[in-house]
Write an enzyme that holds these catalytic residues in place. Sequence first.
Site, PDB file in Angstrom:
ATOM      1  N   SER A 112      23.872   0.063  -5.704  1.00 33.28           N
ATOM      2  CA  SER A 112      23.176  -0.401  -4.656  1.00 33.28           C
ATOM      3  C   SER A 112      22.732  -1.794  -4.978  1.00 33.28           C
ATOM      4  O   SER A 112      23.418  -2.656  -4.488  1.00 33.28           O
ATOM      5  CB  SER A 112      22.079   0.463  -4.236  1.00 33.28           C
ATOM      6  OG  SER A 112      22.154   1.715  -4.832  1.00 33.28           O
ATOM      7  N   HIS A 117      13.983 -11.727 -11.383  1.00 32.74           N
ATOM      8  CA  HIS A 117      13.346 -13.012 -11.104  1.00 32.74           C
ATOM      9  C   HIS A 117      12.484 -13.374 -12.310  1.00 32.74           C
ATOM     10  O   HIS A 117      11.821 -12.502 -12.877  1.00 32.74           O
ATOM     11  CB  HIS A 117      12.475 -12.947  -9.845  1.00 32.74           C
ATOM     12  CG  HIS A 117      13.206 -12.480  -8.631  1.00 32.74           C
ATOM     13  ND1 HIS A 117      13.984 -13.309  -7.858  1.00 32.74           N
ATOM     14  CD2 HIS A 117      13.296 -11.254  -8.062  1.00 32.74           C
ATOM     15  CE1 HIS A 117      14.518 -12.613  -6.866  1.00 32.74           C
ATOM     16  NE2 HIS A 117      14.118 -11.366  -6.969  1.00 32.74           N
ATOM     17  N   CYS A 140      21.901   4.573  -5.597  1.00 33.28           N
ATOM     18  CA  CYS A 140      22.044   5.735  -4.726  1.00 33.28           C
ATOM     19  C   CYS A 140      23.104   6.642  -5.338  1.00 33.28           C
ATOM     20  O   CYS A 140      24.196   6.189  -5.673  1.00 33.28           O
ATOM     21  CB  CYS A 140      22.479   5.321  -3.323  1.00 33.28           C
ATOM     22  SG  CYS A 140      21.285   4.307  -2.447  1.00 33.28           S
TER      23      CYS A 140
END
Length: 264
Positions: A112, A117, A140
């Site tokens: 998925s 960051h 998933c």
Amino acid sequence: MKKLKLHGFNNLTKSLSFCIYDICYAKTAEERDGYIAYIDELYNANRLTEILTETCSIIGANILNIARQDYEPQGASVTILVSEEPVDPKLIDQTEHPGPLPETVVAHLDKSHICVHTYPESHPEGGLCTFRADIEVSTCGVISPLKALNYLIHQLESDIVTIDYRVRGFTRDINGMKHFIDHEINSIQNFMSDDMKSLYDMVDVNVYQENIFHTKMLLKEFDLKHYMFHTRPEELTAEERKVITDLLWKEMREIYYGRNIPAV
């Protein structure tokens, strides 16, 4: 847990999110700028892409697209979209145990999205610098992103780590009964290697009935030389070493507990 015979695709979403912190003390403004530049280059978009690509191999993901960006004056982000092919559940290891370390990573299977960051920053006056990496691995299907936990913490040298794991949605078995989780888990710590657990003080806050698991980690051993940037502790007076040690330790505890601690 007994293996489930599902009706169609496994619709559970499993999300692993964590913040990793690296703490440093830079004595002068020039050293602070130097640390920010150093850590920004060390964890630039290309390096993060390499780390997340290995993460895809660990959780068994097929990469569809990679978006990466370095920012000015600092920081970087990488997002990888991934897909999952049908996998025979009999081939998937769902037991509660640590995932592989960096030197043992091998590719298998396929999932998925994975994103990271980075946030380098420094105190305006006190000499304290922190580097934070926010990472999310969301899948998933039958494979848990917890398998990537060991690898990621080892790759991003960490003084403090906060981890959240959550299973959302439900999937049905062949009789139509809904299942809100498809694997056993008592603690995120059970997916960490013994050597990692020996390095950190850890505490859990889990909400079992909601399939929400939270673990906080604080490095046990404190050695001042590992936290100084371009300055050796022996170059400082005993009083300076104590002041800097107190500042660093207070900073680490505040991040670990998520609150400001009044000065004594």
